[in-house]
Design an enzyme around this catalytic site. Structure first.
Site, mmCIF file in Angstrom:
data_model
loop_
_atom_site.group_PDB
_atom_site.id
_atom_site.type_symbol
_atom_site.label_atom_id
_atom_site.label_comp_id
_atom_site.label_asym_id
_atom_site.label_seq_id
_atom_site.Cartn_x
_atom_site.Cartn_y
_atom_site.Cartn_z
ATOM 1 N N ASN A 173 38.241 -55.737 6.573
ATOM 2 C CA ASN A 173 38.096 -56.843 5.583
ATOM 3 C C ASN A 173 37.519 -57.748 5.465
ATOM 4 O OD1 ASN A 173 39.599 -57.850 7.237
ATOM 5 N ND2 ASN A 173 41.502 -57.569 7.014
ATOM 6 N N HIS A 177 37.811 -59.971 8.248
ATOM 7 C CA HIS A 177 38.107 -61.344 8.509
ATOM 8 C C HIS A 177 37.494 -61.503 10.109
ATOM 9 C CE1 HIS A 177 41.015 -58.343 11.156
ATOM 10 N NE2 HIS A 177 40.022 -59.034 11.775
ATOM 11 N N ASP A 188 42.068 -66.318 19.613
ATOM 12 C CA ASP A 188 43.556 -65.838 18.932
ATOM 13 C C ASP A 188 44.287 -65.312 20.033
ATOM 14 O OD1 ASP A 188 41.600 -63.974 18.625
ATOM 15 O OD2 ASP A 188 42.237 -63.416 17.090
ATOM 16 N N GLU A 203 42.587 -63.777 7.669
ATOM 17 C CA GLU A 203 42.810 -62.675 6.579
ATOM 18 C C GLU A 203 42.403 -62.738 5.427
ATOM 19 O OE1 GLU A 203 42.845 -60.204 8.392
ATOM 20 O OE2 GLU A 203 44.425 -59.912 9.210
HETATM 21 C C1 F6R Z 1 39.629 -60.461 18.053
HETATM 22 C C2 F6R Z 1 39.023 -61.189 16.855
HETATM 23 C C3 F6R Z 1 39.037 -59.648 15.350
HETATM 24 C C4 F6R Z 1 38.027 -59.216 15.908
HETATM 25 C C5 F6R Z 1 38.030 -57.757 14.893
HETATM 26 C C6 F6R Z 1 37.621 -56.646 14.886
HETATM 27 O O1 F6R Z 1 39.535 -61.758 18.738
HETATM 28 O O2 F6R Z 1 39.158 -62.259 16.479
HETATM 29 O O3 F6R Z 1 38.549 -61.157 14.423
HETATM 30 O O4 F6R Z 1 37.329 -59.389 15.593
HETATM 31 O O5 F6R Z 1 39.612 -57.776 15.033
HETATM 32 O O6 F6R Z 1 38.046 -55.815 15.883
HETATM 33 P P1 F6R Z 1 37.510 -54.681 16.662
HETATM 34 O O7 F6R Z 1 36.029 -54.890 17.530
HETATM 35 O O8 F6R Z 1 38.387 -54.756 17.289
HETATM 36 O O9 F6R Z 1 36.642 -53.998 15.789
#
Ligand code: F6R
Length: 254
Positions: free
Chosen positions: A136, A138, A67, A143
């Site tokens: 959550n 995701h 992303d 989401e």
């Molecule tokens: C990042 C992504 C997100 C993160 C997730 C966890 O490219 O796609 O899904 O993997 O938000 O983020 P952290 O590792 O910062 O807790």
């Protein structure tokens, strides 16, 4: 799904990096899907160490990031382009033309999403996808409620994700409200998936993703339908599994 419980963040990172290095040895032109955020930074550091020790060679590898925020240029310090250069690419022998990250500044987002999806197909599909997970549930920026059939698209971030990611910005107002993200379907097409999670704020999400109902309300639960998905967790993220199944340093299949 396989669950690997490691004792701490460092062991989780080493375990994941060793799995990536092994995949690269087996297939030097590996197509690797990458995540950003706090969780994979340790894994990237171990990969850099392995590279410096001459144990891995990235020159034939192709990467696709999950992303990118809409509206942030590659030079913006909070863009995922910048993150990847800073945390991995500038330290290893990746060929720049084999690096793929969605363009969050494209004048035509719809075309950019189609182009990105097409580029993954042209590369032969993702061999190994690294994922983190949101509190959550995701994955990527899919989401709760995102359809399992979704491909790369523009998504609105939820308040909980904006809050969680505000730690990387000066304030939550600066967090972009939209991002381009691979869809659940794009992720599920990867031949192999490794999801990393560390810390007790992820314990509920990973437990329900692995053992709860398979539902778009918890996007990571889609991984139960994948034939080769592994979670590598530290002890805190694995707290609810350990309550249910016992002690540390275990690998089990669900
Ligand atoms: C990042 C992504 C997100 C993160 C997730 C966890 O490219 O796609 O899904 O993997 O938000 O983020 P952290 O590792 O910062 O807790």
């Amino acid at each position: 799904m396989r669950i690997i419980v490691t004792k701490d963040y460092e062991s989780m990172s080493k375990r994941a990096a060793n799995m990536v290095a092994a995949a690269l040895k087996e297939k030097p032109n590996l197509v690797l899907g990458l995540a950003t955020g706090g969780t994979p930074i340790g894994m990237y550091q171990v990969l850099i160490e392995l590279y410096k020790a001459g144990q891995v060679d990235f020159c034939q590898m192709t990467t696709f990031n999950l992303d990118e925020y809409c509206g942030l240029s590659p030079e913006h310090p909070q863009s995922y382009h910048y993150y990847m250069n800073h945390n991995l690419f500038s330290h290893i022998n990746m060929k720049p033309k084999r690096i793929n990250i969605p363009d969050g500044t494209s004048g035509n987002m719809e075309d950019e999403c189609l182009r990105y999806e097409d580029a993954m197909q042209q590369a032969g599909g993702i061999d190994l996808q690294i994922l983190g997970i949101g509190v959550n549930g995701h994955i990527g920026f899919n989401e709760p409620g995102a359809p399992f059939g979704g491909k790369t698209g523009v998504v609105e971030l939820t308040e909980s994700t904006i809050e969680a990611n505000a730690r990387f910005f000066e304030s939550s107002e600066e967090v972009p409200r939209r991002a381009i993200s691979m869809g659940i379907k794009s992720i599920m097409r990867a031949r192999r998936i490794i999801l990393l999670a560390s810390g007790n704020n992820k314990a509920e999400a990973v437990f329900h993703a692995a053992l709860g109902p398979v539902t778009p309300d918890l996007p990571a639960s889609a991984l139960q339908l994948h034939p080769d998905a592994t979670m590598i967790l530290d002890k805190e993220a694995a707290a609810l599994f350990m309550e249910k199944y016992g002690d540390l340093e275990v690998t089990f299949s669900l």
